[in-house]
Scaffold this motif. Sequence first.
Motif, short mmCIF file in Angstrom:
data_model
loop_
_atom_site.label_atom_id
_atom_site.label_comp_id
_atom_site.label_asym_id
_atom_site.label_seq_id
_atom_site.Cartn_x
_atom_site.Cartn_y
_atom_site.Cartn_z
N UNK A 1 0.83 -1.21 0.00
CA UNK A 1 0.00 0.00 0.00
C UNK A 1 0.86 1.26 0.00
N UNK A 2 1.92 1.25 0.80
CA UNK A 2 2.80 2.42 0.89
C UNK A 2 3.45 2.71 -0.47
N UNK A 3 3.95 1.66 -1.12
CA UNK A 3 4.61 1.85 -2.40
C UNK A 3 3.64 2.28 -3.49
N UNK A 4 2.45 1.69 -3.49
CA UNK A 4 1.45 2.06 -4.49
C UNK A 4 1.02 3.51 -4.33
N UNK A 5 0.95 3.98 -3.09
CA UNK A 5 0.54 5.37 -2.85
C UNK A 5 1.56 6.35 -3.41
N UNK A 6 2.81 5.89 -3.59
CA UNK A 6 3.87 6.75 -4.12
C UNK A 6 4.15 6.44 -5.60
N UNK A 7 3.27 5.64 -6.23
CA UNK A 7 3.43 5.25 -7.63
C UNK A 7 4.75 4.55 -7.90
N UNK A 8 5.22 3.77 -6.93
CA UNK A 8 6.42 2.96 -7.14
C UNK A 8 6.01 1.69 -7.89
N UNK A 9 6.85 1.28 -8.83
CA UNK A 9 6.53 0.11 -9.64
C UNK A 9 6.76 -1.17 -8.84
N UNK A 10 5.78 -2.08 -8.88
CA UNK A 10 5.89 -3.38 -8.21
C UNK A 10 5.73 -4.48 -9.26
N UNK A 11 6.65 -5.44 -9.24
CA UNK A 11 6.56 -6.61 -10.13
C UNK A 11 6.66 -7.85 -9.25
N UNK A 12 5.72 -8.77 -9.43
CA UNK A 12 5.65 -9.99 -8.63
C UNK A 12 5.63 -11.20 -9.55
N UNK A 13 6.24 -12.30 -9.12
CA UNK A 13 6.11 -13.55 -9.86
C UNK A 13 5.58 -14.64 -8.94
N UNK A 14 4.95 -15.64 -9.55
CA UNK A 14 4.38 -16.76 -8.80
C UNK A 14 4.24 -17.94 -9.74
N UNK A 15 4.12 -19.13 -9.17
CA UNK A 15 3.90 -20.31 -10.01
C UNK A 15 2.42 -20.52 -10.32
N UNK A 16 1.57 -19.63 -9.77
CA UNK A 16 0.12 -19.72 -10.04
C UNK A 16 -0.50 -18.34 -9.85
N UNK A 17 -1.73 -18.19 -10.29
CA UNK A 17 -2.40 -16.90 -10.18
C UNK A 17 -2.72 -16.63 -8.70
N UNK A 18 -2.93 -15.35 -8.33
CA UNK A 18 -3.21 -15.02 -6.92
C UNK A 18 -4.38 -15.79 -6.35
N UNK A 19 -5.43 -15.99 -7.13
CA UNK A 19 -6.64 -16.65 -6.64
C UNK A 19 -6.42 -18.15 -6.41
N UNK A 20 -5.31 -18.69 -6.93
CA UNK A 20 -5.01 -20.11 -6.74
C UNK A 20 -4.00 -20.36 -5.62
N UNK A 21 -3.51 -19.29 -5.00
CA UNK A 21 -2.56 -19.45 -3.91
C UNK A 21 -3.32 -19.71 -2.62
N UNK A 22 -3.14 -20.89 -2.08
CA UNK A 22 -3.86 -21.26 -0.84
C UNK A 22 -3.36 -20.42 0.33
N UNK A 23 -4.29 -20.11 1.24
CA UNK A 23 -3.97 -19.39 2.47
C UNK A 23 -3.30 -18.04 2.20
N UNK A 24 -3.72 -17.39 1.13
CA UNK A 24 -3.29 -16.02 0.85
C UNK A 24 -4.48 -15.11 1.14
N UNK A 25 -4.26 -14.07 1.93
CA UNK A 25 -5.34 -13.20 2.34
C UNK A 25 -6.07 -12.60 1.14
#
Length: 440
Positions: free
Chosen positions: A228-252
Amino acid sequence: MDNLRLWHKFLEIIKPQVGPANYKAWFLKTSLKSFADGKAILSTPHAFIKETLNQKYLLLIENNFEKLTGKKIQIEFIVKETEAPNGEPEEEDFFQPIQTVTTILNPKYTLENFVVGPSNNVAYAAAQAIIQNPGTSYNPLFIYGGTGVGKTHLMLGIGNALLNKKPHAKIIYSPSEKFMNDYVEAIQNHKMTQLRTKYRSPDILLIDDIQFFSGREGTQEEFFHTFNELMSKNCQIVLTSDRSPHEIAKLEDRLKSRFAGGLMIDIQPPDFDTRVAILRSKCLEQKVVLTEETLKMLAASFETNIRELEGQLVRILQLLQTQNLPPTTENISQYLQTTPKNGFKVGPEQVLATICGYFNLNQKELIGAKRQKELVLPRHIAMFILSEHLNLTVERIGFILGKRDHTTVMHGRDKIKKLINQDREVQRMLIEIKQKLTAF
C-alpha cells in the motif's frame, strides 16, 4: 603508455560494451589512480559506484585491461576524497543523490536476450510498457507460470532496463524467502523500523515466488502495508508466482485483490519454434555453432521448460568437450539416446504415488470405483502419463487402475490430450507432475 592514455583507451573500449547509460553512471566519473606491478587502482566518486563496479563489472574490466596490456591485471577500487580549495568537502558531495540497490541485479538477465514467442509475447510487451512508464503502466505486474518458463528472467530484465534508464533509481529485488527471513529477523532483533525503511523506500520492488507467502500471516500483514505504501507513491511493483493469486492457498483476500488490481499475465511453456530460438541464443552465448537440424533435434527432445532445455544443452556440450568431440548432430544424438526423452524414467508405481501426493489422495481412492469429480481428473492424468510417457498399453493401464476397461482408459487419455490445448490449468498440473517425476 602513461596512465592517462591507458585509461582513455580503456574508456573507448568499454563504452560500446556497456552502453551509454551504464558508461555515464559507472565509468565516466571513475579514474585510474595508479597502475604498477600488475595492479590497477580505480578511483570512484562514491561507495555505491565502487560496489557496483566490483560486483557487476569486475570481470569485464579485468578482460579489457588484459587486452590493452597483454597480461593479467589485478583490479582494486577505492573511493576518492574530494576536497575544495579551503579543505572542506565540496558542496556537491552533500547533495549528490546516493541511493543503494539492495540487491545487485544479475546483468545476464536482460530484455535483449529474452527470447520472445507466442507463449510470452504479452508479458514481454507489458515489460516494455513498464520501462516506458514505470509506476503507471500495469502496476502491479503479476507474472505467473510453471517452473522454468522465464518469469525471473523477465522480472530482472525489467529491473536492469529501468536501472540503465535511471542509474540512480533504487531497486530492490528479493526472493520471497529473503523478505520472510528479513521480517522474522526484524521481529527478533527489534528492527522493524529498519525493515520498513528498506522495503518501503525503493522506486521499484521486485518480489520473486510470492506463492511462498502462503500461510505466513505475519509476513502477509507486513507486505500488505508495504504494498500500500509503495502504491501510494506510484512505485513500480513486479511480482512472480507459479500460479495466479486466486489459486494461492492461504493467501489473504485483500492481497489477492490488490495483486489482481494491476495486470496479471501467465507465461506458458515455449512452443517448438521458441525452443529452437532459445537454443540458438544459448549457443551464441556459449560461442558454439550448431546446425539447424541439430537445434531442432534438441528442441524436440526436451519439452518441459526453458531451464531444463538450456541445462541439457550445456551438459551435452560439456560432455562432448571432455571427450574432445565436435558438436555434430551425430555426436549429440548419441547423448540424447541416453537421456530419457520426457525428462524422467519411472515405473507405474512412482507415477501413481506422485499423482496421489500432488492431489492429496491415497492410492485406494485413485484406483477405486468412486467417480467423484475430484477423483476423475487425477485418474485421467494417470492414464495419460502411463500411456504417453511410459508407453503402456491401454489394457495394462486399465488393470493398474483398478481393472478398468481399456475403452475407459482411452477416453481418459484422449480427454487430457484435448485439455492440454484448451485448459492452461491442466497444462500447469502436467508440467508440475512431470517435474516431480524427474526427481526419481
